[in-house]
Design an enzyme around this catalytic site. Structure first.
Site, short mmCIF file in Angstrom:
data_model
loop_
_atom_site.label_atom_id
_atom_site.label_comp_id
_atom_site.label_asym_id
_atom_site.label_seq_id
_atom_site.Cartn_x
_atom_site.Cartn_y
_atom_site.Cartn_z
N GLY A 52 0.83 -1.19 0.00
CA GLY A 52 0.00 0.00 0.00
C GLY A 52 0.87 1.24 0.00
N ALA A 116 -2.89 -6.53 -3.89
CA ALA A 116 -2.11 -7.03 -2.75
C ALA A 116 -2.83 -8.15 -2.02
CB ALA A 116 -1.81 -5.89 -1.78
N VAL A 144 -2.90 -0.89 3.85
CA VAL A 144 -3.89 -1.12 2.79
C VAL A 144 -5.26 -0.63 3.25
CG1 VAL A 144 -5.03 -2.81 1.33
CG2 VAL A 144 -2.61 -3.09 1.90
N TYR A 243 -16.35 6.05 13.41
CA TYR A 243 -15.04 5.48 13.10
C TYR A 243 -14.62 4.42 14.12
CZ TYR A 243 -10.43 4.99 11.12
OH TYR A 243 -9.32 4.46 10.54
N VAL A 283 -4.91 14.57 6.06
CA VAL A 283 -5.84 14.57 4.94
C VAL A 283 -5.34 13.55 3.93
CG1 VAL A 283 -6.90 15.94 3.11
CG2 VAL A 283 -6.39 16.99 5.32
N THR A 284 -6.08 12.48 3.76
CA THR A 284 -5.74 11.43 2.80
C THR A 284 -6.97 11.11 1.97
OG1 THR A 284 -6.36 9.56 4.21
CG2 THR A 284 -4.13 10.44 4.47
#
Length: 404
Positions: A52, A116, A144, A243, A283-284
């Site tokens: 990843g 993967a 990942v 979350y 921030v992704t």
């Protein structure tokens, strides 16, 4: 393909194209921001596998591994190539840029593009380790984030979902209109039902991480003292309903249980270690999909400013611990904690106060919206300082040559 001028086209936080020059500059800037070690290891450096490797914390792990730990080895990701109509994915261009940096640093890092989760990819990695890297692997970083996973044993495809557990969750989140104006909205997410939890755990839990370890150990490829880390996140009480206490949180808890099982096994067999690394907010492309995270991260930046610790700095710390340059610093659950700066009581109290006060009318004075908008654009190579976005750019950048 004819070079062309690229402008950002997006639907919310999802951009339709990526900018090759911007992605390259972003990776170059990340390399420059990564702290250099006092000295690199003698010889060729440790052999590492990053799964990843093209985005978010996995990209930071790859860049920090190269610069901070002097690793060589293999990086695995799953990206789309450019076509006549569309650019490649941003991760494709970031990978090409990372490969250039690896070559310039004299590090032999092979980049593989594929699933993967599949056994053929595990076989390909094992064969490369045997043929090119002396049949030994010193470190493995697992990062990942995927919507689906197909179990190689059964052929069953599982799908992950972002849902609370037990009851409907209401949270506020941040959206931007077509002109870039921010709006704070309340969103409602229905609770998990049926096998939602089991499906999410099957994708985002520790099953595939453990399968990688089993596969490579079965080939006799894990070196004495082998260390591995799976990257994770806990986050704030403000976002926990969707979350950490939701379906993704159930998967993270299972990931941590997998780490404890692997740690006992690797310690017994190789004198090695397995840990989860709990990273701080960033921030992704993955985080922007989680309701509430955009608002929370913007407010966190409003509180901390430059005190936010970038991913590449966090991963430099992790590499120090994995390689033995610094001792493993674990919490009571056996996790490396790189999120202390985020979860400090004073920081969380300040963010919570702003969270309660945030509305469409007030959010601009509470959150760093300019920073957040720019960070989202930079995920796709736009808005990167030093890049001329009026100049045509070639989009048919090749994937790094594994034989180079």
């Amino acid at each position: 393909m004819t070079p062309r001028v690229l402008t950002p086209r997006n639907r919310g936080f999802l951009f339709l194209d990526a900018h090759p020059a911007g992605c390259r500059q972003l990776v170059t800037d990340m390399w420059g921001a990564c702290p250099a070690p006092a000295r690199l290891p003698d010889g060729d450096g440790p052999v590492a596998l990053v799964i990843g490797s093209s985005a978010g914390y996995g990209l930071a792990a790859t860049v920090a591994g190269l610069k901070r730990a002097g690793v060589r080895g293999i990086a695995v990701s799953f990206e789309k190539a450019p076509t006549e109509r569309r650019t490649a994915t941003a991760g494709w261009y970031r990978t090409a840029a990372t490969a250039e940096l690896a070559r310039a640093a004299g590090r032999d890092l092979v980049f593989l593009n594929g699933d993967a989760f599949s056994d053929p990819m595990k076989d390909q990695v094992a064969e490369l380790l045997q043929e090119r890297f002396g049949g030994r692997l010193d470190h493995l970083v697992y990062s990942v984030a995927a919507p689906r996973r197909t179990d190689p044993d059964t052929g069953t495809t599982y799908a992950s979902v972002l849902k609370p557990i037990g009851r409907t969750a209401r949270t506020r989140t941040l959206v931007f209109d077509g002109e870039g104006a921010a709006e704070v909205r309340e969103v409602e997410t229905a609770p998990a039902e049926g096998d939602d939890i089991e499906q999410t755990v099957a994708v985002m839990g520790g099953a595939d991480w453990a399968r990688w370890i089993d596969h490579l150990a079965g080939r006799g490829l894990l070196a004495e003292g082998f260390t591995t880390a799976a990257l994770s996140y806990i986050g704030s009480p403000l976002t926990e309903a969707i979350y950490r206490k939701g379906t993704i949180g159930a998967a993270k808890a299972q990931l941590e249980a997998t780490a404890r099982t692997l740690d006992e096994r690797l310690g017994r067999e190789l004198g090695g270690r397995a840990v989860t690394s709990v990273n701080g907010a960033a921030v992704t492309q993955s985080s922007t999909a989680v309701p509430g995270i955009a608002l929370y991260t913007g407010l966190l930046r409003g509180v901390l400013g430059e005190g936010m610790v970038p991913p590449v700095h966090q991963l430099a710390t992790l590499w120090d611990q994995l390689t033995g340059a610094a001792p493993l610093a674990l919490d009571e659950e056996g996790r490396v904690r790189l999120d202390g700066w985020e979860l400090a009581d004073a920081v969380q109290a300040a963010v919570a106060e702003r969270w309660r006060a945030a509305t469409t009318d007030t959010v601009a004075g509470l959150a760093d919206l300019d920073w957040f908008r720019a960070e989202v654009q930079r995920l796709y190579g736009f808005g990167v300082p030093g890049v001329d976005y009026t100049a045509p750019v070639a989009t048919d950048v090749p994937w790094p040559d594994a034989t180079a």
